[in-house]
Scaffold this active site. Structure first.
Site, PDB file in Angstrom:
ATOM      1  N   CYS A  23     -80.979  20.802  57.035  1.00  0.00           N
ATOM      2  CA  CYS A  23     -80.938  21.231  58.436  1.00  0.00           C
ATOM      3  C   CYS A  23     -79.533  21.598  58.916  1.00  0.00           C
ATOM      4  O   CYS A  23     -79.355  22.023  60.046  1.00  0.00           O
ATOM      5  CB  CYS A  23     -81.546  20.161  59.343  1.00  0.00           C
ATOM      6  SG  CYS A  23     -83.320  19.974  59.070  1.00  0.00           S
ATOM      7  N   HIS A  27     -82.020  27.588  60.536  1.00  0.00           N
ATOM      8  CA  HIS A  27     -83.432  27.689  60.168  1.00  0.00           C
ATOM      9  C   HIS A  27     -84.260  27.753  61.445  1.00  0.00           C
ATOM     10  O   HIS A  27     -83.778  27.428  62.526  1.00  0.00           O
ATOM     11  CB  HIS A  27     -83.864  26.507  59.290  1.00  0.00           C
ATOM     12  CG  HIS A  27     -83.714  25.179  59.971  1.00  0.00           C
ATOM     13  ND1 HIS A  27     -82.487  24.566  60.158  1.00  0.00           N
ATOM     14  CD2 HIS A  27     -84.636  24.361  60.525  1.00  0.00           C
ATOM     15  CE1 HIS A  27     -82.665  23.411  60.785  1.00  0.00           C
ATOM     16  NE2 HIS A  27     -83.962  23.269  61.039  1.00  0.00           N
ATOM     17  N   HIS A  29     -88.064  27.257  63.721  1.00  0.00           N
ATOM     18  CA  HIS A  29     -89.242  26.415  63.942  1.00  0.00           C
ATOM     19  C   HIS A  29     -90.186  27.106  64.911  1.00  0.00           C
ATOM     20  O   HIS A  29     -89.765  27.895  65.762  1.00  0.00           O
ATOM     21  CB  HIS A  29     -88.862  25.067  64.570  1.00  0.00           C
ATOM     22  CG  HIS A  29     -88.087  24.158  63.695  1.00  0.00           C
ATOM     23  ND1 HIS A  29     -88.629  23.514  62.618  1.00  0.00           N
ATOM     24  CD2 HIS A  29     -86.785  23.777  63.744  1.00  0.00           C
ATOM     25  CE1 HIS A  29     -87.703  22.765  62.043  1.00  0.00           C
ATOM     26  NE2 HIS A  29     -86.570  22.922  62.714  1.00  0.00           N
ATOM     27  N   HIS A  71     -87.353  32.724  70.935  1.00  0.00           N
ATOM     28  CA  HIS A  71     -86.642  33.736  70.154  1.00  0.00           C
ATOM     29  C   HIS A  71     -85.142  33.733  70.448  1.00  0.00           C
ATOM     30  O   HIS A  71     -84.524  34.782  70.607  1.00  0.00           O
ATOM     31  CB  HIS A  71     -87.263  35.124  70.336  1.00  0.00           C
ATOM     32  CG  HIS A  71     -88.554  35.247  69.597  1.00  0.00           C
ATOM     33  ND1 HIS A  71     -89.731  34.745  70.088  1.00  0.00           N
ATOM     34  CD2 HIS A  71     -88.838  35.782  68.391  1.00  0.00           C
ATOM     35  CE1 HIS A  71     -90.701  34.985  69.224  1.00  0.00           C
ATOM     36  NE2 HIS A  71     -90.180  35.602  68.175  1.00  0.00           N
ATOM     37  N   GLU A 129     -91.430  19.862  65.789  1.00  0.00           N
ATOM     38  CA  GLU A 129     -90.674  20.916  65.127  1.00  0.00           C
ATOM     39  C   GLU A 129     -91.425  21.441  63.920  1.00  0.00           C
ATOM     40  O   GLU A 129     -91.129  22.524  63.432  1.00  0.00           O
ATOM     41  CB  GLU A 129     -89.262  20.477  64.775  1.00  0.00           C
ATOM     42  CG  GLU A 129     -89.146  19.382  63.763  1.00  0.00           C
ATOM     43  CD  GLU A 129     -87.698  19.085  63.407  1.00  0.00           C
ATOM     44  OE1 GLU A 129     -86.793  19.297  64.233  1.00  0.00           O
ATOM     45  OE2 GLU A 129     -87.483  18.643  62.275  1.00  0.00           O
TER      46      GLU A 129
END
Length: 139
Positions: A23, A27, A29, A71, A129
């Site tokens: 993490c 990345h 989710h 986004h 998540e």
């Protein structure tokens, strides 16, 4: 006590600075946020008689908040270099900067606090998540 629950979802990226694991990399989710609000009574008059609050309003208020993160690249203040941030902004990337590390736990408290400031008696905020991993916050 009457308890109402609603959910909203958003997609975003984040990373955990100084984390010793995967993490630490950027990345994404599909975050799911659930809010539970409560009241000892229901409204006795008006068009919402018999309700704690209109579900549509509750859902709209939560969705308004999750839409701010949808986004975006969620970052903790100070977690990336100013030059990196400026380059991302110059490329037109949307970022949402927080005063805290963007973990599921901290986001649960964030949504708890945000919905509380909108006047809701929040009992619980949950943030998933992944479909299997969820954090919750209650005062």
């Amino acid at each position: 006590m009457y308890i109402l629950k609603t959910k909203s979802e958003f997609d975003s990226a984040h990373f955990l600075k100084d984390y010793n694991g995967r993490c630490a990399n950027i990345h994404g989710h599909r975050w799911v946020v659930a809010i539970e609000v409560g009241s000892e009574t229901v409204l006795e008059e008006g068009p919402n008689r018999g309700m704690v609050v209109d579900f549509g309003k509750l859902k709209d208020d939560l969705k308004e908040e999750t839409a701010k993160l949808d986004h975006t690249f969620i970052i903790e203040k100070g977690s990336i270099k100013d030059t990196t941030k400026a380059a991302l902004e110059a490329e037109g990337f949307s970022m949402f900067e927080l005063d805290f590390r963007p973990t599921a736990e901290n986001l649960a408290k964030y949504f708890y606090d945000v919905m509380s400031t909108k006047g809701y008696d929040v009992i619980l905020a949950k943030v998933w998540e992944t479909p299997e991993n969820c954090a919750e916050y209650r005062a």
